[in-house]
Design a protein around this motif. Sequence first.
Motif, PDB file in Angstrom:
ATOM      1  N   LEU A   1       3.014  -9.290   3.017  1.00  0.00           N
ATOM      2  CA  LEU A   1       2.592  -7.899   2.925  1.00  0.00           C
ATOM      3  C   LEU A   1       2.620  -7.412   1.477  1.00  0.00           C
ATOM      4  CD1 LEU A   1       1.813  -5.213   4.320  1.00  0.00           C
ATOM      5  CD2 LEU A   1       4.262  -4.814   4.668  1.00  0.00           C
ATOM      6  N   VAL A   2       3.688  -7.718   0.765  1.00  0.00           N
ATOM      7  CA  VAL A   2       3.814  -7.310  -0.641  1.00  0.00           C
ATOM      8  C   VAL A   2       2.696  -7.945  -1.471  1.00  0.00           C
ATOM      9  CG1 VAL A   2       5.252  -7.509  -2.714  1.00  0.00           C
ATOM     10  CG2 VAL A   2       6.276  -6.812  -0.537  1.00  0.00           C
ATOM     11  N   SER A   3       2.432  -9.222  -1.260  1.00  0.00           N
ATOM     12  CA  SER A   3       1.361  -9.906  -1.999  1.00  0.00           C
ATOM     13  C   SER A   3       0.018  -9.235  -1.744  1.00  0.00           C
ATOM     14  CB  SER A   3       1.286 -11.374  -1.606  1.00  0.00           C
ATOM     15  OG  SER A   3       2.434 -12.058  -2.019  1.00  0.00           O
ATOM     16  N   TRP A   4      -0.237  -8.892  -0.473  1.00  0.00           N
ATOM     17  CA  TRP A   4      -1.487  -8.229  -0.127  1.00  0.00           C
ATOM     18  C   TRP A   4      -1.580  -6.854  -0.788  1.00  0.00           C
ATOM     19  CZ3 TRP A   4      -2.317  -3.745   2.889  1.00  0.00           C
ATOM     20  CH2 TRP A   4      -3.659  -3.471   3.149  1.00  0.00           C
ATOM     21  N   ILE A   5      -0.516  -6.075  -0.730  1.00  0.00           N
ATOM     22  CA  ILE A   5      -0.510  -4.737  -1.341  1.00  0.00           C
ATOM     23  C   ILE A   5      -0.822  -4.845  -2.830  1.00  0.00           C
ATOM     24  CG2 ILE A   5       1.002  -2.828  -2.044  1.00  0.00           C
ATOM     25  CD1 ILE A   5       2.365  -3.141   0.751  1.00  0.00           C
TER      26      ILE A   5
ATOM     27  N   ALA B   1      -2.361  -7.256  -4.481  1.00  0.00           N
ATOM     28  CA  ALA B   1      -3.730  -7.723  -4.730  1.00  0.00           C
ATOM     29  C   ALA B   1      -4.779  -6.688  -4.305  1.00  0.00           C
ATOM     30  CB  ALA B   1      -3.970  -9.036  -3.991  1.00  0.00           C
ATOM     31  N   GLU B   2      -4.565  -6.087  -3.155  1.00  0.00           N
ATOM     32  CA  GLU B   2      -5.556  -5.167  -2.581  1.00  0.00           C
ATOM     33  C   GLU B   2      -5.618  -3.834  -3.322  1.00  0.00           C
ATOM     34  OE1 GLU B   2      -8.444  -4.011   0.373  1.00  0.00           O
ATOM     35  OE2 GLU B   2      -7.615  -5.967  -0.127  1.00  0.00           O
ATOM     36  N   PHE B   3      -4.468  -3.346  -3.766  1.00  0.00           N
ATOM     37  CA  PHE B   3      -4.409  -2.004  -4.347  1.00  0.00           C
ATOM     38  C   PHE B   3      -4.067  -1.999  -5.830  1.00  0.00           C
ATOM     39  CE2 PHE B   3      -3.606  -1.563   0.193  1.00  0.00           C
ATOM     40  CZ  PHE B   3      -4.612  -0.665   0.524  1.00  0.00           C
ATOM     41  N   GLY B   4      -3.850  -3.152  -6.413  1.00  0.00           N
ATOM     42  CA  GLY B   4      -3.602  -3.235  -7.848  1.00  0.00           C
ATOM     43  C   GLY B   4      -2.312  -2.581  -8.298  1.00  0.00           C
ATOM     44  N   VAL B   5      -1.308  -2.625  -7.446  1.00  0.00           N
ATOM     45  CA  VAL B   5      -0.002  -2.074  -7.826  1.00  0.00           C
ATOM     46  C   VAL B   5       0.997  -3.217  -7.938  1.00  0.00           C
ATOM     47  CG1 VAL B   5      -0.403   0.141  -6.701  1.00  0.00           C
ATOM     48  CG2 VAL B   5       0.751  -1.657  -5.444  1.00  0.00           C
ATOM     49  N   ARG B   6       2.001  -3.010  -8.725  1.00  0.00           N
ATOM     50  CA  ARG B   6       3.086  -3.982  -8.859  1.00  0.00           C
ATOM     51  C   ARG B   6       4.303  -3.394  -8.173  1.00  0.00           C
ATOM     52  NH1 ARG B   6       6.090  -7.729  -8.588  1.00  0.00           N
ATOM     53  NH2 ARG B   6       7.258  -8.646 -10.278  1.00  0.00           N
ATOM     54  N   MET B   7       4.822  -4.099  -7.174  1.00  0.00           N
ATOM     55  CA  MET B   7       6.011  -3.623  -6.463  1.00  0.00           C
ATOM     56  C   MET B   7       7.260  -4.210  -7.114  1.00  0.00           C
ATOM     57  SD  MET B   7       5.085  -3.559  -2.407  1.00  0.00           S
ATOM     58  CE  MET B   7       6.533  -2.541  -2.060  1.00  0.00           C
ATOM     59  N   ALA B   8       8.108  -3.338  -7.600  1.00  0.00           N
ATOM     60  CA  ALA B   8       9.391  -3.773  -8.143  1.00  0.00           C
ATOM     61  C   ALA B   8      10.283  -4.223  -6.991  1.00  0.00           C
ATOM     62  CB  ALA B   8      10.049  -2.629  -8.910  1.00  0.00           C
ATOM     63  N   ASP B   9      11.212  -5.110  -7.280  1.00  0.00           N
ATOM     64  CA  ASP B   9      12.126  -5.588  -6.236  1.00  0.00           C
ATOM     65  C   ASP B   9      12.817  -4.431  -5.520  1.00  0.00           C
ATOM     66  OD1 ASP B   9      11.444  -8.192  -6.828  1.00  0.00           O
ATOM     67  OD2 ASP B   9      13.242  -8.593  -8.005  1.00  0.00           O
TER      68      ASP B   9
ATOM     69  N   LEU C   1       8.081  -0.074   3.603  1.00  0.00           N
ATOM     70  CA  LEU C   1       7.282  -1.124   4.227  1.00  0.00           C
ATOM     71  C   LEU C   1       7.449  -1.277   5.735  1.00  0.00           C
ATOM     72  CD1 LEU C   1       7.906  -3.858   1.502  1.00  0.00           C
ATOM     73  CD2 LEU C   1       5.881  -2.413   1.760  1.00  0.00           C
ATOM     74  N   ASP C   2       8.260  -0.458   6.376  1.00  0.00           N
ATOM     75  CA  ASP C   2       8.584  -0.699   7.786  1.00  0.00           C
ATOM     76  C   ASP C   2       7.550  -0.178   8.769  1.00  0.00           C
ATOM     77  OD1 ASP C   2      10.151  -1.717   9.871  1.00  0.00           O
ATOM     78  OD2 ASP C   2      11.147   0.208  10.140  1.00  0.00           O
ATOM     79  N   THR C   3       6.710   0.741   8.357  1.00  0.00           N
ATOM     80  CA  THR C   3       5.678   1.275   9.252  1.00  0.00           C
ATOM     81  C   THR C   3       4.366   1.376   8.488  1.00  0.00           C
ATOM     82  OG1 THR C   3       6.009   3.608   8.692  1.00  0.00           O
ATOM     83  CG2 THR C   3       7.398   2.707  10.456  1.00  0.00           C
ATOM     84  N   ILE C   4       3.274   1.477   9.225  1.00  0.00           N
ATOM     85  CA  ILE C   4       1.984   1.685   8.591  1.00  0.00           C
ATOM     86  C   ILE C   4       1.998   2.993   7.806  1.00  0.00           C
ATOM     87  CG2 ILE C   4      -0.465   2.160   9.082  1.00  0.00           C
ATOM     88  CD1 ILE C   4      -0.171   0.122  11.430  1.00  0.00           C
TER      89      ILE C   4
ATOM     90  N   ILE D   1       3.963   2.600   4.524  1.00  0.00           N
ATOM     91  CA  ILE D   1       3.192   1.849   3.531  1.00  0.00           C
ATOM     92  C   ILE D   1       2.137   2.759   2.901  1.00  0.00           C
ATOM     93  CG2 ILE D   1       1.636  -0.100   3.142  1.00  0.00           C
ATOM     94  CD1 ILE D   1       3.068  -1.426   5.635  1.00  0.00           C
ATOM     95  N   ALA D   2       1.448   3.536   3.730  1.00  0.00           N
ATOM     96  CA  ALA D   2       0.432   4.462   3.221  1.00  0.00           C
ATOM     97  C   ALA D   2       1.056   5.507   2.301  1.00  0.00           C
ATOM     98  CB  ALA D   2      -0.298   5.127   4.384  1.00  0.00           C
ATOM     99  N   ALA D   3       2.213   6.046   2.683  1.00  0.00           N
ATOM    100  CA  ALA D   3       2.892   7.039   1.850  1.00  0.00           C
ATOM    101  C   ALA D   3       3.322   6.420   0.521  1.00  0.00           C
ATOM    102  CB  ALA D   3       4.095   7.612   2.593  1.00  0.00           C
ATOM    103  N   TYR D   4       3.859   5.207   0.571  1.00  0.00           N
ATOM    104  CA  TYR D   4       4.267   4.504  -0.639  1.00  0.00           C
ATOM    105  C   TYR D   4       3.061   4.330  -1.573  1.00  0.00           C
ATOM    106  CZ  TYR D   4       5.343   0.634  -3.728  1.00  0.00           C
ATOM    107  OH  TYR D   4       5.490  -0.156  -4.844  1.00  0.00           O
ATOM    108  N   LEU D   5       1.955   3.848  -1.027  1.00  0.00           N
ATOM    109  CA  LEU D   5       0.763   3.645  -1.856  1.00  0.00           C
ATOM    110  C   LEU D   5       0.221   4.960  -2.389  1.00  0.00           C
ATOM    111  CD1 LEU D   5      -0.960   0.817   0.170  1.00  0.00           C
ATOM    112  CD2 LEU D   5      -0.052   0.659  -2.161  1.00  0.00           C
TER     113      LEU D   5
END
Length: 90
Positions: A48-52, A54-62, A70-73, A76-80
């Motif tokens: 999921l992190v890899s897809w996010i 690649a798909e949205f051009g963001v880098r997720m810090a650890d 990341l636990d719900t759709i 994830i939308a709110a995070y993005l």
Amino acid sequence: MTMEDNLTARIRHFVEDNFLFREDADELANDESLLDAGLIDSTGILELVSWIEAEFGVRMADAEIVPENLDTIAAIAAYLGRKRPASLVA
């Protein structure tokens, strides 16, 4: 369709295609826990992190790879939404 709806639809499509191997895909609520439902495990989180990234051009810090993001759709939308300018989410 609003930008938020489009973002949610893209996330849902990815989750359904990659993790949801059951017939009742329409019954998965946007606020249903993907972890509690047994849809995503630790390997799935990495996918999921890899897809996010690649798909949205963001880098997720650890520190951002947590259930709150990341636990719900919906989570994830709110995070993005917080990570990307609205003009880039569409």
